[in-house]
Scaffold this active site. Structure first.
Site, mmCIF file in Angstrom:
data_model
loop_
_atom_site.group_PDB
_atom_site.id
_atom_site.type_symbol
_atom_site.label_atom_id
_atom_site.label_comp_id
_atom_site.label_asym_id
_atom_site.label_seq_id
_atom_site.Cartn_x
_atom_site.Cartn_y
_atom_site.Cartn_z
ATOM 1 N N ASP A 4 31.032 32.603 49.215
ATOM 2 C CA ASP A 4 32.434 33.018 49.334
ATOM 3 C C ASP A 4 32.598 34.348 48.610
ATOM 4 O O ASP A 4 31.751 34.746 47.799
ATOM 5 C CB ASP A 4 33.366 31.968 48.729
ATOM 6 N N TYR A 35 37.549 40.395 49.563
ATOM 7 C CA TYR A 35 36.903 40.994 50.733
ATOM 8 C C TYR A 35 37.903 41.342 51.828
ATOM 9 O O TYR A 35 37.599 42.136 52.713
ATOM 10 C CB TYR A 35 35.893 40.008 51.335
ATOM 11 N N CYS A 42 34.335 30.905 53.647
ATOM 12 C CA CYS A 42 35.216 32.080 53.641
ATOM 13 C C CYS A 42 35.507 32.467 55.084
ATOM 14 O O CYS A 42 34.588 32.731 55.861
ATOM 15 C CB CYS A 42 34.528 33.235 52.909
ATOM 16 N N ASN A 43 36.780 32.505 55.453
ATOM 17 C CA ASN A 43 37.165 32.870 56.812
ATOM 18 C C ASN A 43 36.849 34.322 57.119
ATOM 19 O O ASN A 43 36.438 34.664 58.223
ATOM 20 C CB ASN A 43 38.657 32.592 57.024
ATOM 21 N N GLU A 81 42.488 34.405 42.215
ATOM 22 C CA GLU A 81 41.352 34.878 41.420
ATOM 23 C C GLU A 81 41.754 35.087 39.952
ATOM 24 O O GLU A 81 40.914 35.032 39.059
ATOM 25 C CB GLU A 81 40.797 36.179 42.003
ATOM 26 N N CYS A 129 42.286 30.922 54.832
ATOM 27 C CA CYS A 129 41.529 31.557 53.759
ATOM 28 C C CYS A 129 41.280 30.476 52.725
ATOM 29 O O CYS A 129 42.207 29.728 52.373
ATOM 30 C CB CYS A 129 42.293 32.722 53.131
ATOM 31 N N HIS A 183 40.925 30.524 49.652
ATOM 32 C CA HIS A 183 41.676 30.654 48.400
ATOM 33 C C HIS A 183 43.034 29.948 48.480
ATOM 34 O O HIS A 183 43.568 29.505 47.463
ATOM 35 C CB HIS A 183 41.919 32.131 48.066
#
Length: 265
Positions: A11, A43, A74-75, A152, A184, A186
């Site tokens: 990821d 990203y 991770c998309n 994050e 996503c 996250h």
């Protein structure tokens, strides 16, 4: 391929821990080697060339370490295409499910919202996946650039989160969606706040379960599924180990994990 090798997971940062959690639940006997590129996250607003270079460094690391399967948690990375990510490695690659079947099975008015990074939204991948199955369904994709930096940073609630969610939810509410895909990894960290913003009339979905199921089916068919033992996750980050570990405490069973910082160079 040795079935005792771990499953690799990559990821852009800590978001993929939400997928790792589901993988550990669905594959309780498996070991995992996770890489979160916290040194270069997010990203979602980088160029495709940058993302491909970063992904190659992570996959080279995992190839050298030895894995039996790679799960893209991770998309944004998945949009690059699993075949191009595999790039000749011996292990196969499972990308993040786009959740199209899940969304179509849930929606009543065929108006589906997608919350994702700007890169994923620009790809049009989720709209295409839904419309392949149902050409009449409408897909409204919303880029949410503020979400990844908040997660994050370990900020999962409060005014900054509520303000960002309200801004990104407004167009989807105006469109009348009754389902929202969190596209996503996250975003499940702030799922309760997202659900509160949309209210009871909208169902918020996380495609991670479909991704974990696809991974399990692959391992079963390939004869690589472990059926004994208690699995362990070796969780690696490329920067800010203590911050990432503190975030992991909100998502993982820490007794089944170890943590370290690595260099991909």
């Amino acid at each position: 391929m040795d079935k005792n090798l771990p499953v690799g997971v990559i990821d852009s940062g800590v978001g993929g821990l939400s997928v790792l959690k589901v993988l550990q639940k669905m594959l309780p006997h498996e070991d995992f080697l996770y890489i979160g590129d916290t040194a270069r996250t997010p990203y979602g607003q980088r160029t495709e060339a940058e993302i491909r270079a970063f992904v190659r460094e992570m996959t080279d690391y995992l190839n050298n370490a030895g894995i039996k399967l790679l799960v893209i948690a991770c998309n944004t990375i998945t949009v690059l295409g699993t075949e191009s990510i595999k790039n000749g490695y011996a292990f196969d690659v499972v990308g993040m499910s786009k959740g199209a079947e899940l969304a179509l099975g849930t929606t009543k008015n065929k108006k589906i919202g997608v919350m994702a990074t700007p890169f994923t939204v620009a790809s049009g991948a989720h709209k295409a996946a839904v419309n392949v199955l149902d050409a009449d369904a409408e897909v409204f994709a919303q880029g949410c650039p503020a979400f990844v930096p908040l997660v994050e940073s370990g900020v999962f609630e409060g005014e900054p989160v509520a303000k960002a969610i309200a801004e990104y939810a407004a167009p989807l509410k105006a469109a009348g969606v009754d389902v929202v895909l969190l596209s996503c990894t996250h975003f499940p960290f702030i799922r309760p706040a997202i659900e509160a913003e949309f209210g009871e009339g909208v169902t918020v979905l996380d495609p991670a379960e479909a991704t974990a199921l696809q991974s399990r089916l692959y391992l079963e068919r390939a004869g690589l599924l472990k059926l004994r033992g208690t699995g362990h996750a070796d969780v690696c980050f490329t920067a800010e180990l203590e911050r990432a570990k503190a975030i992991a405490e909100h998502m993982l069973d820490m007794d089944r994990c170890s943590f370290r910082q690595i260099s991909l160079k």
